[in-house]
Design an enzyme around this catalytic site. Structure first.
Site, PDB file in Angstrom:
ATOM      1  N   ARG A   1     -48.523  22.238  12.435  1.00  0.00           N
ATOM      2  CA  ARG A   1     -47.896  21.059  11.831  1.00  0.00           C
ATOM      3  C   ARG A   1     -47.515  21.300  10.377  1.00  0.00           C
ATOM      4  NH1 ARG A   1     -50.301  16.954  15.476  1.00  0.00           N
ATOM      5  NH2 ARG A   1     -49.588  14.874  14.969  1.00  0.00           N
TER       6      ARG A   1
ATOM      7  N   ARG B   1     -53.398  -5.891  15.201  1.00  0.00           N
ATOM      8  CA  ARG B   1     -53.359  -4.495  14.756  1.00  0.00           C
ATOM      9  C   ARG B   1     -51.974  -3.875  14.938  1.00  0.00           C
ATOM     10  NH1 ARG B   1     -57.936  -1.400  17.677  1.00  0.00           N
ATOM     11  NH2 ARG B   1     -55.969  -0.688  18.536  1.00  0.00           N
TER      12      ARG B   1
ATOM     13  N   ARG C   1     -42.214  -3.425  20.329  1.00  0.00           N
ATOM     14  CA  ARG C   1     -43.483  -3.592  21.046  1.00  0.00           C
ATOM     15  C   ARG C   1     -44.450  -4.423  20.207  1.00  0.00           C
ATOM     16  NH1 ARG C   1     -45.246   2.164  22.702  1.00  0.00           N
ATOM     17  NH2 ARG C   1     -43.323   2.649  23.755  1.00  0.00           N
TER      18      ARG C   1
ATOM     19  N   ARG D   1     -46.648   8.448   9.894  1.00  0.00           N
ATOM     20  CA  ARG D   1     -46.694   9.696  10.677  1.00  0.00           C
ATOM     21  C   ARG D   1     -45.309  10.359  10.721  1.00  0.00           C
ATOM     22  NH1 ARG D   1     -50.487  10.613  14.832  1.00  0.00           N
ATOM     23  NH2 ARG D   1     -48.977  10.385  16.492  1.00  0.00           N
TER      24      ARG D   1
ATOM     25  N   LYS E   1     -44.185  15.062  23.729  1.00  0.00           N
ATOM     26  CA  LYS E   1     -44.851  16.365  23.850  1.00  0.00           C
ATOM     27  C   LYS E   1     -46.010  16.316  24.837  1.00  0.00           C
ATOM     28  CE  LYS E   1     -46.005  16.809  19.484  1.00  0.00           C
ATOM     29  NZ  LYS E   1     -45.499  15.581  18.844  1.00  0.00           N
TER      30      LYS E   1
HETATM   31  P1  AMP Z   1     -51.644  13.830  17.584  1.00  0.00           P
HETATM   32  O1  AMP Z   1     -52.422  13.294  18.733  1.00  0.00           O
HETATM   33  O2  AMP Z   1     -51.169  15.226  17.788  1.00  0.00           O
HETATM   34  O3  AMP Z   1     -50.529  12.925  17.139  1.00  0.00           O
HETATM   35  O4  AMP Z   1     -52.656  13.922  16.343  1.00  0.00           O
HETATM   36  C1  AMP Z   1     -53.342  12.782  15.863  1.00  0.00           C
HETATM   37  C2  AMP Z   1     -53.765  13.002  14.415  1.00  0.00           C
HETATM   38  O5  AMP Z   1     -54.648  14.133  14.337  1.00  0.00           O
HETATM   39  C3  AMP Z   1     -52.639  13.353  13.452  1.00  0.00           C
HETATM   40  O6  AMP Z   1     -51.986  12.202  12.971  1.00  0.00           O
HETATM   41  C4  AMP Z   1     -53.386  14.099  12.359  1.00  0.00           C
HETATM   42  O7  AMP Z   1     -54.112  13.208  11.537  1.00  0.00           O
HETATM   43  C5  AMP Z   1     -54.403  14.892  13.159  1.00  0.00           C
HETATM   44  N1  AMP Z   1     -53.857  16.217  13.577  1.00  0.00           N
HETATM   45  C6  AMP Z   1     -53.583  16.637  14.841  1.00  0.00           C
HETATM   46  N2  AMP Z   1     -53.110  17.891  14.846  1.00  0.00           N
HETATM   47  C7  AMP Z   1     -53.085  18.288  13.543  1.00  0.00           C
HETATM   48  C8  AMP Z   1     -52.678  19.483  12.897  1.00  0.00           C
HETATM   49  N3  AMP Z   1     -52.189  20.537  13.584  1.00  0.00           N
HETATM   50  N4  AMP Z   1     -52.802  19.535  11.541  1.00  0.00           N
HETATM   51  C9  AMP Z   1     -53.292  18.498  10.835  1.00  0.00           C
HETATM   52  N5  AMP Z   1     -53.678  17.336  11.375  1.00  0.00           N
HETATM   53  C10 AMP Z   1     -53.571  17.214  12.733  1.00  0.00           C
END
Ligand code: AMP
Length: 190
Positions: free
Chosen positions: A88, A135, A127, A146, A13
């Protein structure tokens, strides 16, 4: 033009958003980036979000909806936005519908990048296996979480948009260029 890019973590994305920002002058609204900025700034929201994000869980709907609502009031978003990583949950999707209509905005396309999740996991596991970083194993566990969170909480928004007739699905396993051109065809027709 306002669009949503949907797909599990690792589906591409962010990469496709960058191309749309450069190619179509759209503004990327990534709630993940905005939350990471809040964490770095040690704001109240950031302090509360950090532990949740570190586990790969979702921060509360209210927090992200507020962030998006404020951001949509900025002038630069009038050019059109790509929602990346938002909504989300079905509650966020419903809130977005209300937000857009209250601001006189519309949604032009919802594009799902469909990917083989087993392939995503094995890419990360391989990886990690090659890495000497302690880590890396934690990262595999966080990615798995996730993906579980995506399936349980985010995937239900796919039928939500399908029922509205807004959903377009693109095969996200192709090269960056092939995926980009499939997205371009959808947007050109929208
Ligand atoms: P991303 O970079 O989009 O993968 O987001 C990183 C983290 O931010 C996610 O794993 C969530 O913990 C939080 N996050 C990002 N967008 C949302 C959303 N729309 N709703 C809830 N948590 C979010």
């Amino acid at each position: 033009m306002n669009i949503i890019l949907l797909g599990p973590p690792g589906a591409g994305k962010g990469t496709q958003s960058d191309l749309l920002v450069n190619g179509r002058g759209l503004v990327q609204l990534s709630t993940g980036d905005m939350l990471r900025a809040a964490v770095a700034a040690k704001s109240e929201v950031g302090i509360r979000a950090k532990a949740i994000m570190d586990r790969g869980d979702l921060v509360s709907d209210d927090v992200v909806i507020d962030i998006i609502s404020d951001r949509l009031d900025d002038d630069d978003t009038k050019a059109g936005v790509i929602f990346d990583g938002f909504p989300r949950t079905v509650a966020q999707a419903e809130a977005l519908d209300k937000l857009l209509s209250s601001k006189g905005l519309s949604l032009d396309a919802v594009i799902e990048l469909s990917v083989d999740e087993d392939a995503l996991v094995s890419r990360i596991v391989n990886r990690a296996g090659e890495s000497s970083d302690a880590r890396a194993d934690d990262n595999v566990e966080i990615l798995r979480n996730r993906l579980v969170v995506y399936k349980e909480q985010t995937a239900p928004i796919i039928p939500y948009y399908r029922e509205k007739g807004a959903l377009k699905t693109v095969d996200g396993m192709g090269s960056v260029e092939v995926v980009a051109s499939a997205i371009a065809s959808i947007l050109d027709a929208a």
